[in-house]
Design a protein around this motif. Structure first.
Motif, short mmCIF file in Angstrom:
data_model
loop_
_atom_site.label_atom_id
_atom_site.label_comp_id
_atom_site.label_asym_id
_atom_site.label_seq_id
_atom_site.Cartn_x
_atom_site.Cartn_y
_atom_site.Cartn_z
N ASP A 1 0.85 -1.20 0.00
CA ASP A 1 0.00 0.00 0.00
C ASP A 1 0.88 1.25 0.00
OD1 ASP A 1 -1.82 2.15 0.82
OD2 ASP A 1 -3.23 0.54 1.24
N PRO A 2 0.72 2.16 -0.97
CA PRO A 2 1.57 3.35 -1.04
C PRO A 2 1.36 4.31 0.14
CG PRO A 2 -0.25 3.50 -2.61
CD PRO A 2 -0.26 2.09 -2.08
N ARG A 3 0.25 4.16 0.85
CA ARG A 3 0.00 5.04 1.98
C ARG A 3 0.76 4.61 3.23
NH1 ARG A 3 -6.41 4.30 1.72
NH2 ARG A 3 -5.61 2.16 1.56
N ARG A 4 1.33 3.42 3.20
CA ARG A 4 2.02 2.89 4.36
C ARG A 4 3.32 3.65 4.59
NH1 ARG A 4 5.02 -2.97 4.87
NH2 ARG A 4 5.33 -2.96 7.12
N GLY A 5 3.61 3.98 5.85
CA GLY A 5 4.81 4.75 6.16
C GLY A 5 5.97 3.92 6.64
N GLY A 6 5.81 2.61 6.71
CA GLY A 6 6.89 1.77 7.20
C GLY A 6 6.76 1.52 8.70
N LEU A 7 7.37 0.43 9.14
CA LEU A 7 7.31 0.05 10.55
C LEU A 7 8.71 0.01 11.14
CD1 LEU A 7 4.77 -2.92 10.29
CD2 LEU A 7 4.30 -0.61 11.09
N PRO A 8 8.83 0.28 12.44
CA PRO A 8 10.14 0.18 13.10
C PRO A 8 10.66 -1.25 13.04
CG PRO A 8 8.54 1.33 14.49
CD PRO A 8 7.78 0.73 13.37
N LEU A 9 11.97 -1.38 13.09
CA LEU A 9 12.60 -2.68 13.07
C LEU A 9 12.15 -3.49 14.27
CD1 LEU A 9 14.66 -4.52 11.64
CD2 LEU A 9 16.42 -3.57 13.16
N GLY A 10 11.64 -4.71 14.05
CA GLY A 10 11.19 -5.57 15.13
C GLY A 10 9.69 -5.47 15.39
N HIS A 11 9.00 -4.52 14.75
CA HIS A 11 7.56 -4.37 14.95
C HIS A 11 6.84 -5.64 14.49
CE1 HIS A 11 3.44 -2.90 14.42
NE2 HIS A 11 3.77 -1.82 15.12
N PRO A 12 5.81 -6.09 15.27
CA PRO A 12 5.06 -7.27 14.84
C PRO A 12 4.52 -7.11 13.42
CG PRO A 12 4.46 -6.66 17.08
CD PRO A 12 5.34 -5.57 16.56
N GLU A 13 4.35 -8.22 12.75
CA GLU A 13 3.93 -8.21 11.35
C GLU A 13 2.56 -7.56 11.21
OE1 GLU A 13 3.07 -11.36 7.69
OE2 GLU A 13 3.49 -12.07 9.72
N LEU A 14 2.41 -6.72 10.18
CA LEU A 14 1.15 -6.08 9.87
C LEU A 14 0.61 -6.71 8.59
CD1 LEU A 14 -0.88 -3.80 10.63
CD2 LEU A 14 0.40 -2.31 9.08
N ARG A 15 -0.39 -7.60 8.74
CA ARG A 15 -0.93 -8.33 7.57
C ARG A 15 -2.16 -7.63 6.99
NH1 ARG A 15 0.14 -11.99 11.51
NH2 ARG A 15 -2.05 -12.21 12.04
N SER A 16 -2.89 -6.91 7.82
CA SER A 16 -4.05 -6.15 7.33
C SER A 16 -4.34 -5.04 8.34
CB SER A 16 -5.27 -7.05 7.14
OG SER A 16 -5.61 -7.70 8.35
N PHE A 17 -5.00 -3.98 7.87
CA PHE A 17 -5.26 -2.83 8.74
C PHE A 17 -6.57 -2.18 8.35
CE2 PHE A 17 -5.15 1.77 9.44
CZ PHE A 17 -4.91 1.81 10.81
N LEU A 18 -7.32 -1.75 9.40
CA LEU A 18 -8.54 -0.97 9.19
C LEU A 18 -8.51 0.23 10.12
CD1 LEU A 18 -11.42 -0.51 8.04
CD2 LEU A 18 -12.28 -1.97 9.90
N GLY A 19 -8.58 1.42 9.56
CA GLY A 19 -8.65 2.65 10.34
C GLY A 19 -9.97 3.35 10.08
N LEU A 20 -10.67 3.72 11.15
CA LEU A 20 -11.99 4.33 11.02
C LEU A 20 -12.06 5.62 11.83
CD1 LEU A 20 -14.12 1.09 11.50
CD2 LEU A 20 -13.66 2.26 9.34
N PRO A 21 -12.55 6.70 11.22
CA PRO A 21 -12.67 7.96 11.96
C PRO A 21 -13.86 7.93 12.91
CG PRO A 21 -13.57 8.22 9.76
CD PRO A 21 -13.00 6.82 9.82
#
Length: 627
Positions: free
Chosen positions: A108-128
């Motif tokens: 996803d181009p909107r992703r900003g990257g995760l810190p080294l060692g961060h748990p795996e991010l397989r899917s994400f839902l953000g709701l306002p």
């Protein structure tokens, strides 16, 4: 069924919980269950000084992956973690105010990257989270096994409104210092919801039968939950409210015309023991399976009425403790009043001695008011603020042409005070030349304006004041002994504030009353921990400093009660309890105990009163062994 169960638990968290952290932790647990997700957060959006949005969490899953992140989480999560990076998946939610679904985050181009060692991010839902037409927060969940879709977003809609209502209500609590008449109807409703969350919440069906009541409601009315559930809510109402209640509900259900729904009003409640007491009641409606459910938020106003009575008692006490404009009933002040009466009975000169800010001019005015010259003028002169040449001219007057700039005749303070009292403050700062002229004026009752040979008779009483030891200045050769003896016929020593600590509560509340009028704020009486700190401060600036401190605290206070962190920093950071030989730690323990007593054991409110974060307050409780 799982969705319904999770929603029910979420609603019960909102209705029954008074602790913020417990409330949002429960909501996050429900959200993770509803979304079948591994981890997530609930947060509130804010704007920084540049107007850029950022997020502060109310609840977040602990996904620390090393010692550093574990320590960071434990120290900061209780107060809320802040996230400012908007070039992320959740950042897009905040900037666009729209849901973000990412079932392939790595691509996803909107992703900003995760810190080294961060748990795996397989899917994400953000709701306002929206309330009153604007975004106030967001939720984020991650790692649903089958990914996220529009159906889940639709299913979560009622839950999101629950979270938004909770955040908006808590935000309203932080802004409660705003006057009620400046708030919109919606804001007033949210204030009522929040206030009652700390008090009583009662749910009833459309027949008026109580379905639930929280612990605060049980304590408020004196019943157990078992006794009230199934009973008609009119049990908690005295006449005439009891007789009118059922007709209000039936009329609303039949016509939709509401006299009470959504409206906050003051009514009377009825305790089990038959005692009637004032409450603020707000009723809201919700739908459960197409059936109306009414939620009553009840705030006990007894404390407000008690506070009003306390203010009336204070006014009566102040009336009894006043001498002119002075306030105090301590033994040093009672002795001062007696001396004032003694010196006021004659017409001799008086020297008032006392530290800066102790009230020397008030003493001088009290002498004048109690004397036979009370109908004459009282002229106050700050001798230390004038130069030698100017002071002579101001005291005795001058004739036109007496010196450069004297373009017309000018009366002096002596002539202006004719028939009354001339108060010379900071008398120890006048020059030797003015001392000679003043001595001559006192001895002869005559003055000669500058530039005039002939003298004029004067009828003036002299009262002087100083914060210096004039006997020392006589020995140093800077003050004339003959003038000192002429001034010190009547002698009054004004006690320092630290010598009459018994008067501090009276003075503080009197100054607070003045600030209520000046600011329009409906300030509560000072809480015990605040008063404890004031009573133990050394007050180098005396009464003047105390008045300034109350003014400072009232201006900086963001609600209707002054807390410790509203006081000036020099008072907050004092080494308290040294006068009693107690340790700094024991003083802190005493402040905490007083705060808990003042708030009825509510730890969140006690922490706010002491100006501490909730996490710091809990840590202090543990360190000091306070249960």
């Amino acid at each position: 069924m799982r969705l319904l169960g999770a929603m029910t638990r979420a609603q019960s968290q909102l209705i029954g919980t008074v602790d913020r952290q417990q409330l949002f932790d429960g909501l996050l647990d429900a959200l993770l269950e509803l979304g079948d997700s591994e981890y997530g957060f609930i947060g509130e959006t804010h704007l920084n000084e540049e107007g850029t949005v950022y997020l502060r969490t109310h609840a977040i899953t602990n996904i620390a992956w090393n010692e550093y992140t574990r320590k960071h989480f434990e120290e900061n999560a209780p107060n809320g973690l802040e996230f400012h990076n908007l070039k992320t998946l959740f950042g897009h939610v905040m900037t666009e105010g729209k849901p973000v679904v990412a079932n392939a985050p790595a691509e996803d181009p909107r992703r900003g990257g995760l810190p080294l060692g961060h748990p795996e991010l397989r899917s994400f839902l953000g709701l306002p989270l929206h309330s009153a037409g604007r975004m106030i927060g967001m939720v984020g969940i991650a790692n649903r096994p089958d990914g996220y879709d529009e159906k889940l977003i639709e299913d979560l809609s009622p839950f999101l409104q629950t979270c938004a209502n909770a955040i908006f209500a808590l935000r309203a609590d932080d802004e409660r210092n705003q006057a009620v008449n400046e708030l919109s109807d919606e804001q007033q409703r949210l204030h009522a919801i929040l206030d009652s969350a700390y008090e009583a919440i009662i749910t009833i069906d459309q027949s008026g039968v109580i379905e639930s009541i929280n612990q605060q409601g049980e304590q408020m009315f004196g019943y157990s939950g078992e006794e009230l559930v199934g009973a008609n809510v009119s049990t908690l109402m005295p006449a005439p409210y009891r007789l009118e209640h059922d007709s209000y509900i039936s009329n609303y259900l039949d016509t939709g015309d509401s006299k009470v729904i959504g409206q906050g009003r003051e009514v009377l409640g009825l305790k089990r023991n038959g005692e009637e007491f004032p409450v603020h009641l707000t009723i809201t409606e919700t739908k459960v399976k197409d059936t109306a459910l009414f939620i009553g938020m009840v705030k006990d106003l007894s404390e407000r009425d008690q506070a009003d009575e306390k203010l009336r008692q204070l006014q009566r006490q102040l009336d009894k403790s006043r001498f002119g404009q002075m306030i105090g009933k301590s033994p040093p002040m009672q002795n001062l009043y007696r001396v004032i009466n003694d010196v006021a009975s004659g017409d001799w000169t008086v020297l008032i001695e006392g530290e800066t800010g102790s009230g020397k001019e008030l003493v001088a005015r009290a002498i004048h008011a109690a004397s036979q010259r009370s109908k004459g003028p009282f002229v106050a002169v700050n001798s230390g603020a004038l130069t030698d040449s100017l002071l002579g001219s101001q005291l005795f007057g001058h004739r036109r042409g007496a010196f450069s700039g004297a373009i017309k005749d000018q009366l002096g303070y002596f002539q202006a005070a004719e028939g009354g009292t001339l108060f010379l403050d900071e008398i120890g700062d006048i020059s030797d030349e003015v001392q000679i002229s003043l001595l001559r004026a006192i001895e002869s009752a005559e003055v000669a304006p500058i530039g005039q040979v002939d003298t004029q008779q004067i009828d003036v009483r002299i009262i002087a004041a100083t914060n210096r030891n004039l006997a020392d200045t006589v020995r140093e050769g800077t003050f004339r002994s003959d003038l000192l003896y002429r001034l010190r016929v009547g002698r009054i020593i004004v006690p320092a504030l630290r010598e009459r600590r018994q008067d501090i509560p009276l003075l503080a509340e009197a100054f607070l009353a003045e600030m209520r009028l000046a600011t329009g704020k409906a300030m509560n009486p000072l809480a015990n921990p605040v008063m404890h700190l004031l009573e133990n401060y050394t007050w180098p600036g005396n009464v003047r400093e105390l008045k300034s401190a109350i003014q400072f605290a009232t201006i900086h206070c963001r609600n209707d009660s002054i807390s410790l962190h509203d006081l000036p920093p020099e008072i907050q950071h004092q080494e308290v309890a040294t006068l009693q030989g107690a340790s700094k730690q024991s003083s802190l323990e005493q402040d905490i105990v007083l705060a808990l007593e003042q708030t009825g054991g509510n730890r969140t409110a006690a922490a706010r009163l002491l100006g501490m974060s909730r996490a710091t307050f809990y840590r202090k409780l543990k360190d000091l062994g306070i249960k």
